[in-house]
Design a protein around this motif. Structure first.
Motif, short mmCIF file in Angstrom:
data_model
loop_
_atom_site.label_atom_id
_atom_site.label_comp_id
_atom_site.label_asym_id
_atom_site.label_seq_id
_atom_site.Cartn_x
_atom_site.Cartn_y
_atom_site.Cartn_z
N GLY A 260 0.83 -1.19 0.00
CA GLY A 260 0.00 0.00 0.00
C GLY A 260 0.86 1.24 0.00
O GLY A 260 1.97 1.23 -0.54
N GLN A 261 0.33 2.30 0.64
CA GLN A 261 0.96 3.60 0.45
C GLN A 261 2.01 3.95 1.49
O GLN A 261 1.85 4.88 2.27
CB GLN A 261 -0.15 4.63 0.35
CG GLN A 261 -0.92 4.38 -0.95
CD GLN A 261 -2.25 5.02 -0.99
OE1 GLN A 261 -2.94 5.12 0.01
NE2 GLN A 261 -2.63 5.48 -2.17
N MET A 358 -3.26 2.65 3.93
CA MET A 358 -3.96 3.59 3.06
C MET A 358 -3.83 5.00 3.61
O MET A 358 -4.05 5.22 4.80
CB MET A 358 -5.44 3.20 2.95
CG MET A 358 -5.63 1.94 2.11
SD MET A 358 -7.35 1.42 2.03
CE MET A 358 -7.46 0.39 3.47
N VAL A 362 -6.87 8.06 -0.38
CA VAL A 362 -7.66 6.89 -0.79
C VAL A 362 -9.15 7.14 -0.62
O VAL A 362 -9.59 7.67 0.40
CB VAL A 362 -7.23 5.66 0.04
CG1 VAL A 362 -8.20 4.51 -0.18
CG2 VAL A 362 -5.83 5.24 -0.32
N SER B 87 -3.94 -3.78 -3.12
CA SER B 87 -2.61 -3.17 -3.11
C SER B 87 -2.18 -2.78 -4.52
O SER B 87 -1.56 -1.73 -4.72
CB SER B 87 -1.59 -4.12 -2.48
OG SER B 87 -1.95 -4.37 -1.15
N LEU B 90 -4.16 0.27 -5.60
CA LEU B 90 -3.57 1.48 -5.02
C LEU B 90 -2.31 1.87 -5.79
O LEU B 90 -1.93 3.04 -5.83
CB LEU B 90 -3.22 1.27 -3.54
CG LEU B 90 -4.40 1.06 -2.57
CD1 LEU B 90 -3.89 0.70 -1.18
CD2 LEU B 90 -5.28 2.30 -2.50
#
Lengths: 478, 161
Positions: A260-261, A358, A362, B87, B90
């Motif tokens: 993810g981020q 996130m 998002v 994921s 994203l």
């Protein structure tokens, strides 16, 4: 300060480390197997005798090893349930169907250090009197399957597998079995059905506990890749030494998949509970923090099925004070130790130890819609609440993300999600598809309602604009 | 098209059957072996597999219809599978999928695998490929690609002759 601790991935990423037998042997490979096979019978104070396999099983209990696949169930206990008196063969299956979104740890082991898995499996088979074992690897890992087949070939050539292993009289054969793109095969009874050549419809428990009525209705052990690798280290270190790694009731190491981020997504092996969620996300040794200018919004802490955590959430964690009395300590989400028990106390789970981060860029409704689409695709369809529920949730979320939402969609979603889990389905997929919906709604409901309301308002406007003066007014004005 | 098992496939299948105490257990692996050689699994192949494993054709067919990786019709020469799950999403998986579809004249909003009219490419969104740390990821046939930018995607397509 939290550190990486490499037990399973000790060599995997070293320059020049290759997945072949010679390299594994140069790094002390198969010594644990030799030790396990040579364990002498142990005399206990009460006059009983413990065979080598019994000692290993005992040691796995002492180690406190908990399953690394998702449920975190005690491995020693799982093994103790195996029906050893039925007279039927006992089978062992390695669950290498790594499919929980967010998880990519077993891939590292299989691709970079396959012999570690095979050694762990041979020891586990020896400890449980298993003569035939399978590695069930997901279909989307053809390279992994090739590497494992090659490693098995090498192990046979060295007589670590086959007849009369290293002259001990112990026989064991092992094969790779490939899945074909179905997440449900990660559920152990679904996996067994799949291996038997059927549709992977999970079996109802009771009576079909794998330890009693598993593969071909014989006692069967199903363990995750990382769990089986740990068995090798328990034999090397002893169960008691292994239990010193990590924290009480959360022993050993875990490979955390971080995605993810964050700035540095990747896999990080830590002693269980010796790093917090915040450290894993923000420490430069791990995730390295969020991208510039971004703020944390949500964390999925243990694979996509685990309940989401919200930035800033506080939890009451049980701790012992100086006098050993149990007290409740308010703990921020980022200060949660990354282990089985702390995350359970926070109402979620460490699952397959896969963290998806996130940030505030998002769209949370979109994120849940993405996961819901996954579950709708992967429900095997056997049980009505899950088959229909996962599809309805997905359809509702898709309309919310495509401008067709309604204000009451949030409540509608919650109602569906509440009616799937809790014993209404044969397997835990019912829970897995509901938990994300329930937790996203519990923590971000306003965003779902706002999205639905905005869609309604837009529709009302376009209708009143297009049909001014008519009586069409399906949406009540604010 | 009638299905003709080569001696090589026959030998491979016999070896696979020997891995299991019950023949039926080999069915998924046999279907993999057939698909690897022919690219898809025809009704004749189902009949052949059933005969080989002492099963009814329906026992094989129900597997073929369940698993997403098994195909009942011919596929493109190169099968592009882009991971769709969170994921990767994203990390730009939707944009990547869109990029492939736009370049190859396919509809990015259509569900399921799509094959170009020249039969060269099949493009498909698939669920989590278990490499979420290097998003977005994709496969072409059995080859795996990580951190795929649009430039890298073009390079990959260019490499498909």
């Amino acid at each position: 300060m939290a550190q990486e601790y490499k037990l399973i991935l000790k060599h995997a990423d070293e320059p020049g480390y290759t997945p072949d037998m010679e390299c594994y042997l140069r790094h002390g490979g198969y010594q644990a197997l030799k030790k396990a096979l040579a364990l002498p019978v142990k005399d206990l104070p009460d006059g009983k005798k413990l065979s080598g396999p019994e000692q290993i099983r005992e040691d796995v209990k002492v180690s406190g090893l908990r399953g690394r696949g998702g449920a975190g169930f005690s491995c020693g206990l799982k093994w103790s349930f195996v029906d050893r008196k039925s007279g039927k063969p006992i089978y062992l299956i390695c669950n290498a169907d790594e499919s929980e979104p967010g998880t990519f740890k077993d891939r590292q082991i299989i691709h970079k250090d396959p012999h570690q898995l095979i050694e762990g499996m041979i020891i586990s088979c020896f400890a449980n009197d298993v003569k035939l074992a399978y590695i069930y690897i997901r279909g989307e890992m053809p390279e992994g399957a090739r590497i494992l087949n090659q490693a098995l070939k090498e192990a046979r050539a060295k007589n670590f597998l086959g007849k009369n292993i290293l002259g001990t009289g112990y026989d064991l054969e092992m094969h790779v079995h490939r899945g074909a793109g179905a997440y449900i095969c990660g559920e152990e009874t679904g996996l067994i059905e799949s291996l038997e050549g059927k549709r992977p419809y999970p079996r109802i428990k009771p009576p079909y506990f794998p330890a009693i009525l598993g593969l071909w209705m014989c006692p069967t052990i199903v363990n995750n890749v990382e769990t089986l690798c740990n068995v090798k280290h328990i034999v090397t270190l002893s169960g008691a030494e292994f239990a010193k790694l990590g924290t009480p009731n959360n022993t050993g190491t875990r490979i955390v998949s971080l995605s993810g981020q964050v700035k540095r997504p990747g896999y990080y092996e830590i002693e269980v509970g010796k790093a917090t969620l915040g450290e894993l996300i923000n420490d430069p040794k791990f995730g390295g923090g969020l991208r510039e200018g971004r703020r944390l919004k949500a964390i999925i802490p243990g694979g996509s099925s685990s309940k989401v955590l919200k930035a800033g959430e506080k939890f009451k964690l049980k701790k012992k004070d100086a006098e050993g009395k149990e007290i409740l300590v308010e703990t921020d989400v980022l200060d949660l130790p990354y282990d089985f028990d702390s995350l359970a106390q926070a109402g979620t789970m460490s699952g397959s130890s896969a963290i998806i981060v996130m940030d505030d860029s998002v769209d949370i409704v979109g994120a849940l819609a993405n996961l819901s689409e996954f579950y709708a695709h992967e429900s095997c369809g056997q049980c009505t609440p899950c088959r229909e529920g996962s599809l309805w949730m997905n359809r509702t979320l898709q309309r919310l993300t495509h401008g067709e939402g309604r204000r009451q969609d949030a409540d509608y979603l919650g109602k569906i999600a509440d009616n799937i889990p809790g014993g209404r389905t044969i397997c835990a997929f019912g829970e897995a598809c509901s938990w994300p919906v329930q937790s996203f709604l519990a923590k971000f409901k306003d965003e779902f309602v706002a999205k639905g309301a905005a869609d309604e308002a837009r529709r009302a406007q376009s209708i009143s604009g297009a049909a001014a003066g008519t009586s069409v007014a399906p949406v009540a004005p604010h | 098209m009638s299905f003709q098992a080569t001696p090589q496939l026959e030998a491979e299948v016999n070896e696979l059957i020997s891995h299991y105490p019950v023949k039926r257990a080999a069915s998924l692996m046999v279907l993999h072996a057939i698909q690897e050689q022919f690219g898809w699994i025809s009704q004749e192949a189902v009949q052949w597999t059933a005969k080989k494993l002492d099963l009814q054709p329906i026992n094989v067919f129900e597997i073929l219809t369940f698993y997403p990786m098994l195909r009942q019709e011919p596929q493109g020469k190169y099968q592009i599978k882009v991971c769709r799950t969170l994921s990767c999403a994203l990390g730009g998986a939707y944009e990547l999928h869109h990029h492939f579809c736009a370049k190859l004249g396919l509809d990015a909003h259509k569900h399921g695998p799509q094959t170009t009219s020249d039969g060269k490419f099949t493009v498909e969104f698939v669920e989590c490929l278990a490499s979420c740390g290097t998003a977005p990821v994709m496969m072409v046939g059995e080859k795996f690609y990580e951190g795929v930018s649009h430039a890298k995607a073009d390079e990959i397509m260019g490499g498909c002759k």
